[in-house]
Design an enzyme around this catalytic site. Sequence first.
Site, PDB file in Angstrom:
ATOM      1  N   ASP A 349       0.854  -1.183   0.000  1.00 27.06           N
ATOM      2  CA  ASP A 349       0.000   0.000   0.000  1.00 27.06           C
ATOM      3  C   ASP A 349       0.894   1.238   0.000  1.00 27.06           C
ATOM      4  O   ASP A 349       2.115   1.139   0.105  1.00 27.06           O
ATOM      5  CB  ASP A 349      -0.929  -0.013   1.214  1.00 27.06           C
ATOM      6  CG  ASP A 349      -2.225   0.751   0.968  1.00 27.06           C
ATOM      7  OD1 ASP A 349      -2.246   1.598   0.050  1.00 27.06           O
ATOM      8  OD2 ASP A 349      -3.205   0.521   1.695  1.00 27.06           O
ATOM      9  N   GLU A 549     -10.121   7.275   4.670  1.00 20.56           N
ATOM     10  CA  GLU A 549      -9.015   6.753   5.479  1.00 20.56           C
ATOM     11  C   GLU A 549      -8.961   7.448   6.836  1.00 20.56           C
ATOM     12  O   GLU A 549      -9.983   7.694   7.462  1.00 20.56           O
ATOM     13  CB  GLU A 549      -7.708   6.840   4.689  1.00 20.56           C
ATOM     14  CG  GLU A 549      -7.761   6.002   3.412  1.00 20.56           C
ATOM     15  CD  GLU A 549      -6.410   5.792   2.759  1.00 20.56           C
ATOM     16  OE1 GLU A 549      -5.445   5.449   3.469  1.00 20.56           O
ATOM     17  OE2 GLU A 549      -6.311   5.954   1.535  1.00 20.56           O
TER      18      GLU A 549
END
Length: 851
Positions: A349, A549
């Site tokens: 990621d 997020e």
Amino acid sequence: MKLSHRTSVSAIAISSAILLSACTTEGVEADPGVVDTPPAAEATDTQATIDVAETKPVINPENWPVIETAPLDPATEARIDDILSKMTLEQKVGQVIQADSGSVTPEEVKQYRLGSVLSGGNSAPGPEPYADAQTWLDAADAYFEASLDPEGVEIAIPTIWGIDAVHGHANLKGAVVFPHNIGLGAANNPDLIEEIYKVTARELRVSGHDWTFAPTLAVPQNDRWGRTYEGFSESPDIVASYGDRIVFGLQGHYGDDDYLGAERVLTSAKHFVGDGGTTDGVDQGDTEVSEAELRDIHAAGYETAIAANAQTVMASFSAWNGERMHGQKELLTDVLKGRMNFNGFVVGDWNGHALIPGCTATDCPESFNAGVDMFMAPDSWKGLWESTYAHVQSGEISMERLDDAVRRILRVKINAGLFDAVKPSARHLAGEVDILGSDHHRAVARQSVRESLVLLKNNDGLLPLDGGKTYLIVGDGADSITKVAGGWTLSWQGGGYANAEFPNGETILSGLTDAISASGGTVIFDPEGTSDAEADVVIAVYGEDPYAEFQGDVPNLDFQPNGFDTDLLEAYQAKGMQTVSVFLSGRPMWTNPEINASDAFVAAWLPGSEGGGVADVLFQTDPSFDFTGRLSYSWPKLATQVELNAGKEPYDPLFALGYGLSYGDDGNVGELSEDSGLGGQTVTSKGLFFSKGELPAPWEIIRYGSPVSSLPFESAGLIVSAYDKAAQEDSLRVTFKTGEENFEIASSYPVDLSRESNGAMELVFDAKRIEGGNAIGVGMRCDAADCERFLPVTLSDDWSEVRLSLSCFADQGVDMAVIKGALLVSADSGTSMGVSNVRLEEDQDAAANCG
């Protein structure tokens, strides 16, 4: 209605341990008023920085399921052998690096022979974080053709382009935007989910993309997490039922003629594993659970996705019992690739490897050796290429391990047909923008909206509504696609876009107006709801603002009204008008006051671009349209019930997992308690430092180490006073008398900004020169000796925005996990400046801004 039980919080306030340590979970209901807030001096911010465990957590691969995946094709493996024999070391290293399109040129893709390009949430080609099909295709062609330039190599390897199409291809203008996963989980329809992702694959092909970073297979267990809405359910059964069907929708069925064909794209099951189980719901935090719970709850979706031959898996930012997943060899290699027979490649990621102790964004052999096959190194790719090349030469990364990673990457590229593909703009569906607004695609999206809606309350059978009446439609979500679509829509954080940017979308207001007009009724639209208009029924569309997020991490589940004053709901009822709430959210929330003030209450989640689906069900415009959605997350009775999951005690929800009304049900809900359980807690902020003349806790103006109690104040070196920008005293004027004293906004305890630093966030404020010089230094300070660093800034004579990347301060040595000084300013004697609206925001251009 008096909402004195609520706590005031900025729209972008993020949790700190002042609350996290005070908030209890569902067990607090027995005594909801006893929660105390610890003294600020004793508080420490909840940290995503994970201490290395004294004892390494143990994984037993033999306890994990064996999964039957497609057998390796001998012809493909022989082809890979041939390609590997012709590749240089430089090429092999390039294949394991993925750069962001905002930080790499086609020429650099050729020079470094990079294996992949991604476009992050804000990294579309052109001036916006999204683009039209032709702009995407032009960029796709440039990268693809650069990767295939044969100059200097015996064989050229095609690059692969990935993007986060997590609820439709929402960075492509005109694409269908589906409900976020939390709504699709409520629909609980695997057939529909496969069709949704089949549509998504087709729309990705229009813009020339090969690969989407989807699906998210998290099983969120703490609803404070800012990515809760990316998870389909708290139930692993629902997530598992979707894992394979999403892969089938994107890639097709293995063995079928259209498997990874011209209308399909590669999938990436993410984030392996445990991202939804972090302690306190902290994004990128630590999942402190047993191996059995990690396997049975958090890995459930991967079992079905891998069995369906998902070609890539993305490693999680999070840790498991103290060990970062990007460095967890037992899980990435021994379990995923070994026990579970995953034959694709593991992608990291966004700079996730940098979270491993001892690693940086540009140097991390530990992650590669643990099993990450392709680094996601958006802005750090060049330094990472250089260090990885050096580690292979030194033997720290073995050639065997490098060849294994490259083999896996080549296998996926061959399976996807990239070695035989023409340039993206010449492929099937490329540039066919008519399919973006096609009847079928929009019909699938509208169906998904209808099936995602959950009816929580329907007193006296108010719904379905009679379209022949007069309706007052209120709320900031009614006429705003960008609000109802949530994060990951046109940009990373979403929000702030006009409806015109969704040319193939429809607002909830438009759908309601059509339904009412068709029955001869009357519509009055008043978004703020403050007019004296009279109506039979009020439909209020309101809820959370978009986020993504860690920006969405919250301290508790108390809904904070924004954009619409929900006190008005009770006022409407007092006038004899019935009220219907269409509540928008990315998580279940404590909304007892709003439910009490609503005759009907619908959890609409984040429904996307087909707002007409809401009207379909509210007015039952077709006899088959009924509420079929059922809660895929438990709905809290208290704002403190942040970890409320069926099967885990204590479990005492307001509405249990699986709850949802249909029109034939008794929908009466009695008066609910409006005690949130929060007591006297104070909400703190780490995303907003100064706004509208106020400093949200824990931030204060510091002078000689002590907070300033009032303005104006004058010291030996500074004069600080209130100043006007857009409103009276909404800003500060700072005058440097001697040039020997810094201006500082700081906290009395350390605040963790490591996630924000790693996540491409910026320190942003408005400033102007008033008198004197225009050269200043802007700094941040951590909780250690000699831990403040400054970046140069030149002031303008007019108000202008200053943006500095947090990563720049980190690169200079500031420990972002223990920040005390959020804004320091130094200047020469005689300089006077205005300062306003100091906050954190997402990076707008994907490039580091270091002054």
